[in-house]
Design a protein around this motif. Structure first.
Motif, PDB file in Angstrom:
ATOM      1  N   VAL A   1       0.843  -1.199   0.000  1.00  0.00           N
ATOM      2  CA  VAL A   1       0.000   0.000   0.000  1.00  0.00           C
ATOM      3  C   VAL A   1       0.877   1.248   0.000  1.00  0.00           C
ATOM      4  O   VAL A   1       0.649   2.189  -0.769  1.00  0.00           O
ATOM      5  N   SER A   2       1.909   1.260   0.821  1.00  0.00           N
ATOM      6  CA  SER A   2       2.742   2.455   0.931  1.00  0.00           C
ATOM      7  C   SER A   2       3.591   2.706  -0.311  1.00  0.00           C
ATOM      8  O   SER A   2       3.770   3.850  -0.719  1.00  0.00           O
ATOM      9  N   VAL A   3       4.110   1.657  -0.947  1.00  0.00           N
ATOM     10  CA  VAL A   3       5.005   1.865  -2.087  1.00  0.00           C
ATOM     11  C   VAL A   3       4.269   2.008  -3.413  1.00  0.00           C
ATOM     12  O   VAL A   3       4.805   2.586  -4.348  1.00  0.00           O
TER      13      VAL A   3
ATOM     14  N   ILE B   1     -11.275  -5.924  -9.720  1.00  0.00           N
ATOM     15  CA  ILE B   1     -10.126  -5.574 -10.558  1.00  0.00           C
ATOM     16  C   ILE B   1      -9.631  -4.170 -10.203  1.00  0.00           C
ATOM     17  O   ILE B   1     -10.408  -3.214 -10.209  1.00  0.00           O
ATOM     18  N   PRO B   2      -8.341  -4.024  -9.907  1.00  0.00           N
ATOM     19  CA  PRO B   2      -7.794  -2.698  -9.598  1.00  0.00           C
ATOM     20  C   PRO B   2      -7.668  -1.843 -10.857  1.00  0.00           C
ATOM     21  O   PRO B   2      -7.677  -2.358 -11.974  1.00  0.00           O
ATOM     22  N   ALA B   3      -7.530  -0.550 -10.661  1.00  0.00           N
ATOM     23  CA  ALA B   3      -7.324   0.382 -11.774  1.00  0.00           C
ATOM     24  C   ALA B   3      -5.998   0.061 -12.460  1.00  0.00           C
ATOM     25  O   ALA B   3      -5.067  -0.475 -11.845  1.00  0.00           O
ATOM     26  N   ALA B   4      -5.922   0.374 -13.749  1.00  0.00           N
ATOM     27  CA  ALA B   4      -4.740   0.052 -14.559  1.00  0.00           C
ATOM     28  C   ALA B   4      -3.456   0.632 -13.974  1.00  0.00           C
ATOM     29  O   ALA B   4      -2.422  -0.045 -13.950  1.00  0.00           O
ATOM     30  N   ASP B   5      -3.513   1.862 -13.467  1.00  0.00           N
ATOM     31  CA  ASP B   5      -2.289   2.460 -12.916  1.00  0.00           C
ATOM     32  C   ASP B   5      -1.808   1.705 -11.679  1.00  0.00           C
ATOM     33  O   ASP B   5      -0.611   1.574 -11.450  1.00  0.00           O
ATOM     34  N   LYS B   6      -2.731   1.162 -10.913  1.00  0.00           N
ATOM     35  CA  LYS B   6      -2.351   0.387  -9.733  1.00  0.00           C
ATOM     36  C   LYS B   6      -1.750  -0.962 -10.150  1.00  0.00           C
ATOM     37  O   LYS B   6      -0.795  -1.444  -9.554  1.00  0.00           O
ATOM     38  N   VAL B   7      -2.323  -1.556 -11.190  1.00  0.00           N
ATOM     39  CA  VAL B   7      -1.787  -2.823 -11.699  1.00  0.00           C
ATOM     40  C   VAL B   7      -0.342  -2.633 -12.151  1.00  0.00           C
ATOM     41  O   VAL B   7       0.531  -3.445 -11.850  1.00  0.00           O
ATOM     42  N   LEU B   8      -0.080  -1.547 -12.861  1.00  0.00           N
ATOM     43  CA  LEU B   8       1.284  -1.261 -13.321  1.00  0.00           C
ATOM     44  C   LEU B   8       2.249  -1.082 -12.151  1.00  0.00           C
ATOM     45  O   LEU B   8       3.359  -1.618 -12.160  1.00  0.00           O
ATOM     46  N   CYS B   9       1.821  -0.348 -11.136  1.00  0.00           N
ATOM     47  CA  CYS B   9       2.669  -0.124  -9.959  1.00  0.00           C
ATOM     48  C   CYS B   9       2.968  -1.428  -9.237  1.00  0.00           C
ATOM     49  O   CYS B   9       4.105  -1.681  -8.844  1.00  0.00           O
ATOM     50  N   ILE B  10       1.938  -2.246  -9.067  1.00  0.00           N
ATOM     51  CA  ILE B  10       2.114  -3.513  -8.358  1.00  0.00           C
ATOM     52  C   ILE B  10       3.018  -4.447  -9.148  1.00  0.00           C
ATOM     53  O   ILE B  10       3.926  -5.068  -8.595  1.00  0.00           O
ATOM     54  N   ALA B  11       2.794  -4.551 -10.451  1.00  0.00           N
ATOM     55  CA  ALA B  11       3.627  -5.422 -11.290  1.00  0.00           C
ATOM     56  C   ALA B  11       5.086  -4.973 -11.235  1.00  0.00           C
ATOM     57  O   ALA B  11       5.998  -5.801 -11.116  1.00  0.00           O
ATOM     58  N   ASP B  12       5.305  -3.682 -11.300  1.00  0.00           N
ATOM     59  CA  ASP B  12       6.663  -3.149 -11.234  1.00  0.00           C
ATOM     60  C   ASP B  12       7.294  -3.460  -9.882  1.00  0.00           C
ATOM     61  O   ASP B  12       8.434  -3.926  -9.810  1.00  0.00           O
ATOM     62  N   TYR B  13       6.553  -3.245  -8.824  1.00  0.00           N
ATOM     63  CA  TYR B  13       7.062  -3.500  -7.477  1.00  0.00           C
ATOM     64  C   TYR B  13       7.419  -4.977  -7.286  1.00  0.00           C
ATOM     65  O   TYR B  13       8.442  -5.312  -6.696  1.00  0.00           O
ATOM     66  N   LEU B  14       6.586  -5.858  -7.804  1.00  0.00           N
ATOM     67  CA  LEU B  14       6.797  -7.296  -7.635  1.00  0.00           C
ATOM     68  C   LEU B  14       7.736  -7.896  -8.687  1.00  0.00           C
ATOM     69  O   LEU B  14       8.043  -9.080  -8.642  1.00  0.00           O
ATOM     70  N   HIS B  15       8.150  -7.067  -9.655  1.00  0.00           N
ATOM     71  CA  HIS B  15       9.023  -7.530 -10.743  1.00  0.00           C
ATOM     72  C   HIS B  15       8.378  -8.665 -11.536  1.00  0.00           C
ATOM     73  O   HIS B  15       9.015  -9.690 -11.820  1.00  0.00           O
ATOM     74  N   VAL B  16       7.113  -8.480 -11.878  1.00  0.00           N
ATOM     75  CA  VAL B  16       6.387  -9.448 -12.704  1.00  0.00           C
ATOM     76  C   VAL B  16       5.712  -8.687 -13.831  1.00  0.00           C
ATOM     77  O   VAL B  16       5.556  -7.472 -13.774  1.00  0.00           O
ATOM     78  N   SER B  17       5.292  -9.400 -14.861  1.00  0.00           N
ATOM     79  CA  SER B  17       4.580  -8.745 -15.949  1.00  0.00           C
ATOM     80  C   SER B  17       3.138  -8.487 -15.537  1.00  0.00           C
ATOM     81  O   SER B  17       2.589  -9.169 -14.661  1.00  0.00           O
TER      82      SER B  17
END
Length: 105
Positions: A10-12, A29-45
């Motif tokens: 949540v914080s990052v 389903i989360p918003a697209a910008d949140k999906v991008l942030c989460i994928a980037d944070y987790l290092h997954v596509s």
């Protein structure tokens, strides 16, 4: 531990609340910008995050190398890339010499 992990996410990733993550795990389903942030944070596509399927499945040794690489700082990453380039160049040179000797023979 799961709650702490969610709090950190949540914080990052700029997510509103831990409840948002709970909602997503229940099928919202989360918003697209949140999906991008989460994928980037987790290092997954993004595809893997949304579907569990990824076109870039890595062999175990490739995944290990990537995990190690991601733990390194900028200098360490540069050293790894430099080493890999050196090994690749040496391998290419050896292959070139091998084919040249076959052509002469």
């Amino acid at each position: 531990a799961r709650r702490e992990c969610r709090k950190h996410l949540v914080s990052v990733a700029g997510i509103k609340s831990v409840q948002s993550i709970t909602d997503w795990s229940k099928g919202h389903i989360p918003a697209a910008d949140k999906v991008l942030c989460i994928a980037d944070y987790l290092h997954v596509s993004v595809r893997w995050l949304l579907t569990g399927v990824d076109d870039t499945m890595l062999a175990d040794d490739e995944a290990e190398l990537l995990r190690i690489y991601r733990l390194l700082d900028k200098q360490g990453r540069a050293m790894v890339i430099g080493s890999a380039r050196g090994v690749a160049a040496m391998r290419k040179s050896q292959q070139g010499l091998g084919s040249a000797s076959v052509q002469r023979g």
